[in-house]
Write an enzyme that holds these catalytic residues in place. Structure first.
Site, short mmCIF file in Angstrom:
data_model
loop_
_atom_site.label_atom_id
_atom_site.label_comp_id
_atom_site.label_asym_id
_atom_site.label_seq_id
_atom_site.Cartn_x
_atom_site.Cartn_y
_atom_site.Cartn_z
CG ASP A 186 58.54 31.59 55.95
OD1 ASP A 186 58.60 31.15 55.28
OD2 ASP A 186 58.96 32.91 56.38
CB SER A 187 55.16 30.52 51.19
OG SER A 187 55.46 29.24 51.39
CD GLU B 24 63.15 32.96 48.50
OE1 GLU B 24 63.52 31.79 48.87
OE2 GLU B 24 62.96 33.23 47.54
CD GLU C 246 63.71 33.77 55.26
OE1 GLU C 246 64.01 34.71 55.16
OE2 GLU C 246 63.00 33.56 54.76
CE LYS D 7 63.20 26.71 54.03
NZ LYS D 7 63.02 28.56 54.24
CG ASP E 66 60.13 27.94 56.33
OD1 ASP E 66 61.26 28.13 56.33
OD2 ASP E 66 60.05 28.67 55.48
#
Ligand code: KIV
Length: 278
Positions: free
Chosen positions: A47-48, A185, A118, A116, A86
């Site tokens: 999502d960056s 991270e 968070e 993925k 993501d």
């Protein structure tokens, strides 16, 4: 020898064999093609994307539809890497139903092999539900950019015993919920080492030291294509931004001075035919 597609099971086997796992982000077809050709194990359509490609301030605005669009392009380019979609902000923590639906979209519409998301203890039932639905999940803990306002900025996590214990508990709960791997991270290297030793599933680190089972970098950081903000942990392997700027300068100069196009870039017509034109 025919190269095989990398699967979550292969990634788990790599931890057992002590073979480091390589992972990079990609957001489009040409980068995916190059990463695949280079032999990267996992491509994360991160999502960056919101920041590196779409120009947003942080990762929050990127939508499911945008993530699907870019994951499709990556899947067309990378035939051997494991492709991870993501899950963007608010696409999984609203309800288990929505989480399964959106994770399913990555697999059905975009050609991802896994997703993925968070969070640790707080999302473990969501992870369990997605895995139960047959979709492999990588957890992401430590610094979680989607909850940056709660964390008070882009800061290293787990700096005191209590915060470090939380990271370990988060990692264990993700593993227990069925995650095939856990991304760490911005975590102190000794804490990432402890997590890596306690988990049977592989850890992938970004700013988490050398003891993780694998490493990931944002491809725009490592290629020097994003200079708005470079985290301490991002190693720049090449400054493509500078290389590209030089190419643009030369192009502008060529066009203005008549140095481009040259004869080799132009099309021709037979002189006889030319002569017939009134
Ligand atoms: O979105 C992203 O690029 C990430 C990084 C941690 C690799 O999640």
């Amino acid at each position: 020898m025919e190269r095989k597609k990398v699967t979550p099971v292969d990634v788990q086997a790599m931890k057992k064999q002590g073979k480091k796992i390589t992972m990079l982000t990609a957001y489009d077809y040409p980068m995916a093609l190059l990463e695949d050709r280079a032999g990267i194990d996992i491509i994360l359509v991160g999502d960056s994307l919101a920041m590196t490609v779409l120009g947003h301030e942080n990762t929050l605005p990127v939508t499911m539809d945008e993530m699907i669009h870019h994951t499709k392009a990556v899947a067309r380019g990378a035939k051997h890497c494991l492709i991870l979609g993501d899950m963007p902000f608010m696409s999984y923590n609203t309800s288990e139903r929505e989480a399964i639906y959106n994770a399913g979209r990555f697999m059905k519409e975009a050609g991802a092999d896994a997703v993925k998301l968070e969070g640790g203890v707080g999302v473990k039932e969501i992870v369990r539900a997605i895995v139960r639905g047959g979709i492999p999940v990588m957890g992401h803990i430590g610094l979680t950019p989607q909850t940056i306002s709660m964390l008070g900025g882009f800061k290293v996590q787990g700096k005191d015993a209590q915060a470090a214990q939380k990271i370990i508990d988060d990692a264990l709960s993700l593993q227990e919920a069925g995650a095939f791997s856990v991304l760490l991270e911005a975590v102190p290297a000794p804490i990432a080492k402890m997590v890596t030793e306690r988990l049977t599933v592989p850890t992938i680190g970004i700013g988490a030291g050398v003891h993780c089972d694998g490493q990931v970098l944002v491809v725009h950081d490592m290629l020097g294509l994003f200079d708005r903000f470079t985290p301490k942990f991002a190693k720049k392997y090449v400054n493509l931004g500078e290389v590209i700027l030089k190419a643009f300068d030369s192009y502008i100069d060529d066009v203005r001075k008549g140095g481009f196009p040259e004869d080799q870039h132009s099309f021709h017509i037979d002189e006889k035919e030319l002569g017939k034109i009134k």
